[in-house]
Design an enzyme around this catalytic site. Structure first.
Site, PDB file in Angstrom:
ATOM      1  N   CYS A   1       3.273  -3.172   4.021  1.00  0.00           N
ATOM      2  CA  CYS A   1       2.436  -2.029   4.394  1.00  0.00           C
ATOM      3  C   CYS A   1       3.139  -1.313   5.547  1.00  0.00           C
ATOM      4  CB  CYS A   1       0.994  -2.448   4.714  1.00  0.00           C
ATOM      5  SG  CYS A   1       0.752  -3.443   6.194  1.00  0.00           S
TER       6      CYS A   1
ATOM      7  N   THR B   1       2.848  -1.640   8.772  1.00  0.00           N
ATOM      8  CA  THR B   1       3.245  -2.595   9.816  1.00  0.00           C
ATOM      9  C   THR B   1       3.554  -3.990   9.289  1.00  0.00           C
ATOM     10  OG1 THR B   1       0.953  -3.246  10.133  1.00  0.00           O
ATOM     11  CG2 THR B   1       1.776  -1.446  11.528  1.00  0.00           C
TER      12      THR B   1
ATOM     13  N   ASP C   1       0.867  -1.177   0.000  1.00  0.00           N
ATOM     14  CA  ASP C   1       0.000   0.000   0.000  1.00  0.00           C
ATOM     15  C   ASP C   1       0.910   1.235   0.000  1.00  0.00           C
ATOM     16  OD1 ASP C   1       0.900   0.244   2.616  1.00  0.00           O
ATOM     17  OD2 ASP C   1      -1.091   0.276   3.520  1.00  0.00           O
TER      18      ASP C   1
END
Ligand code: RB5
Length: 144
Positions: free
Chosen positions: A65, A67, A10
């Site tokens: 992403c 995390t 992302d």
């Protein structure tokens, strides 16, 4: 032979995705996203990596992403995917040896770039041990 690896992120993982791609001269299937500025939804990218691995287009997937957690939850919804979020090389080695993990999840906000590269290298170079671990990995599919 070097594996074909599907990779996606992302916006929160975009920079690390690009850094990883630039650092390993292997065949990448880049499934997006294409910039860090446009906010996108990590499940779409986790599903895309999962599908590429499950359908055999890529041997492994890497999903990034902020995390590594959200995109990993998404990838793991596919019955043929064993996605593991790793923050060090020991996790990367053990999840290959014991879980036959086929998708590596990384958190751009959690780890430095050099650590990320070591994790990717370890993940891609470590073989599944099989044996007693194969029985356990097979049981993961039974519950789907
Ligand atoms: C995006 O802001 C962030 O929530 C995402 O990258 C990830 O960390 C979710 O698990």
């Amino acid at each position: 032979m070097k594996p074909i690896v599907a990779i996606a992120s992302d916006h929160g993982g975009y920079e690390l995705k690009e850094f990883i791609k630039d650092s390993f001269k292997i065949k990448w299937i880049d499934l997006g996203t294409n910039n860090a500025k446009t906010s996108v939804d990590y499940p779409e990218f986790g599903y895309a990596v999962a599908q590429a691995v499950a359908e055999g287009e890529a041997e492994f997937g890497i999903a990034v992403c902020g995390t590594g957690i959200g995109i990993g939850i998404a990838a793991n919804r596919h019955p043929k995917v064993r996605a593991a979020m790793c923050t060090d090389t020991t996790m990367a080695r053990l999840t290959r040896e014991h879980n036959d993990a086929n998708v590596l999840c990384l958190g751009q906000r959690l780890i430095g770039t050099e650590v990320a590269l070591d994790i990717v290298k370890t993940f891609l170079e470590t073989e599944f041990e099989g044996g007693r671990h194969e029985r356990r990995v097979n049981k993961l599919s039974e519950t789907q």
